[in-house]
Design a protein around this motif. Sequence first.
Motif, PDB file in Angstrom:
ATOM      1  N   GLU A  13       0.830  -1.215   0.000  1.00  0.00           N
ATOM      2  CA  GLU A  13       0.000   0.000   0.000  1.00  0.00           C
ATOM      3  C   GLU A  13       0.860   1.259   0.000  1.00  0.00           C
ATOM      4  O   GLU A  13       0.498   2.264  -0.618  1.00  0.00           O
ATOM      5  CB  GLU A  13      -0.967  -0.003   1.182  1.00  0.00           C
ATOM      6  CG  GLU A  13      -1.992  -1.123   1.137  1.00  0.00           C
ATOM      7  CD  GLU A  13      -2.736  -1.229  -0.194  1.00  0.00           C
ATOM      8  OE1 GLU A  13      -3.100  -0.186  -0.786  1.00  0.00           O
ATOM      9  OE2 GLU A  13      -2.947  -2.357  -0.661  1.00  0.00           O
ATOM     10  N   VAL A  16       2.290   1.684  -3.536  1.00  0.00           N
ATOM     11  CA  VAL A  16       1.282   2.261  -4.434  1.00  0.00           C
ATOM     12  C   VAL A  16       1.406   3.785  -4.417  1.00  0.00           C
ATOM     13  O   VAL A  16       1.439   4.426  -5.465  1.00  0.00           O
ATOM     14  CB  VAL A  16      -0.141   1.806  -4.036  1.00  0.00           C
ATOM     15  CG1 VAL A  16      -1.211   2.642  -4.712  1.00  0.00           C
ATOM     16  CG2 VAL A  16      -0.330   0.330  -4.354  1.00  0.00           C
ATOM     17  N   ARG A  17       1.520   4.375  -3.226  1.00  0.00           N
ATOM     18  CA  ARG A  17       1.651   5.836  -3.114  1.00  0.00           C
ATOM     19  C   ARG A  17       3.006   6.314  -3.632  1.00  0.00           C
ATOM     20  O   ARG A  17       3.104   7.385  -4.233  1.00  0.00           O
ATOM     21  CB  ARG A  17       1.454   6.271  -1.661  1.00  0.00           C
ATOM     22  CG  ARG A  17       0.025   6.130  -1.187  1.00  0.00           C
ATOM     23  CD  ARG A  17      -0.224   6.858   0.118  1.00  0.00           C
ATOM     24  NE  ARG A  17       0.706   6.577   1.176  1.00  0.00           N
ATOM     25  CZ  ARG A  17       0.590   5.597   2.071  1.00  0.00           C
ATOM     26  NH1 ARG A  17      -0.449   4.787   2.014  1.00  0.00           N
ATOM     27  NH2 ARG A  17       1.485   5.425   3.013  1.00  0.00           N
ATOM     28  N   SER A  22      -1.198   1.442  -9.448  1.00  0.00           N
ATOM     29  CA  SER A  22      -2.280   0.839  -8.659  1.00  0.00           C
ATOM     30  C   SER A  22      -1.823  -0.490  -8.060  1.00  0.00           C
ATOM     31  O   SER A  22      -0.867  -1.108  -8.533  1.00  0.00           O
ATOM     32  CB  SER A  22      -3.513   0.602  -9.538  1.00  0.00           C
ATOM     33  OG  SER A  22      -3.263  -0.442 -10.454  1.00  0.00           O
ATOM     34  N   ARG A  23      -2.523  -0.900  -7.031  1.00  0.00           N
ATOM     35  CA  ARG A  23      -2.250  -2.198  -6.395  1.00  0.00           C
ATOM     36  C   ARG A  23      -2.375  -3.315  -7.425  1.00  0.00           C
ATOM     37  O   ARG A  23      -1.549  -4.214  -7.493  1.00  0.00           O
ATOM     38  CB  ARG A  23      -3.254  -2.382  -5.256  1.00  0.00           C
ATOM     39  CG  ARG A  23      -3.065  -3.588  -4.406  1.00  0.00           C
ATOM     40  CD  ARG A  23      -4.170  -3.625  -3.340  1.00  0.00           C
ATOM     41  NE  ARG A  23      -3.828  -4.271  -2.132  1.00  0.00           N
ATOM     42  CZ  ARG A  23      -3.588  -5.566  -1.972  1.00  0.00           C
ATOM     43  NH1 ARG A  23      -3.625  -6.360  -3.005  1.00  0.00           N
ATOM     44  NH2 ARG A  23      -3.291  -6.076  -0.809  1.00  0.00           N
ATOM     45  N   GLU A  44       0.731 -10.156   2.919  1.00  0.00           N
ATOM     46  CA  GLU A  44       1.289  -8.829   2.650  1.00  0.00           C
ATOM     47  C   GLU A  44       2.608  -8.940   1.903  1.00  0.00           C
ATOM     48  O   GLU A  44       3.435  -9.782   2.196  1.00  0.00           O
ATOM     49  CB  GLU A  44       1.518  -8.083   3.970  1.00  0.00           C
ATOM     50  CG  GLU A  44       1.954  -6.647   3.814  1.00  0.00           C
ATOM     51  CD  GLU A  44       0.873  -5.760   3.226  1.00  0.00           C
ATOM     52  OE1 GLU A  44       1.139  -5.147   2.178  1.00  0.00           O
ATOM     53  OE2 GLU A  44      -0.218  -5.688   3.800  1.00  0.00           O
TER      54      GLU A  44
END
Length: 93
Positions: A13, A16-17, A22-23, A44
């Motif tokens: 996650e 992604v940033r 996108s994931r 994860e």
Amino acid sequence: MIEPDPHEIHPLEVVVRMTGSSRRKIIFYCRKGVVAPAKQENDEWFFDEDSVMRLRHIELLRQHHRMNWAAIITIVRLMEENEHLRAELRLRR
């Protein structure tokens, strides 16, 4: 964008940033073998700086240069080969 720390690994996650991807795309890239998580724990995925930089490069090729998937794979493979050859040259010096 957040700059990666070379000594850290980051959960999906956060990546992604960091990459603007996108994931779903990151998972696709992993399944295609062009990038790999540094570690998997339970469900994860964690990525190191090299993986984050590769994902950024892939997104640059895809978004800004409008390259298709075949071109991206070719470039990524050539980059891997180039890195391998550079490492080999460093060892020979």
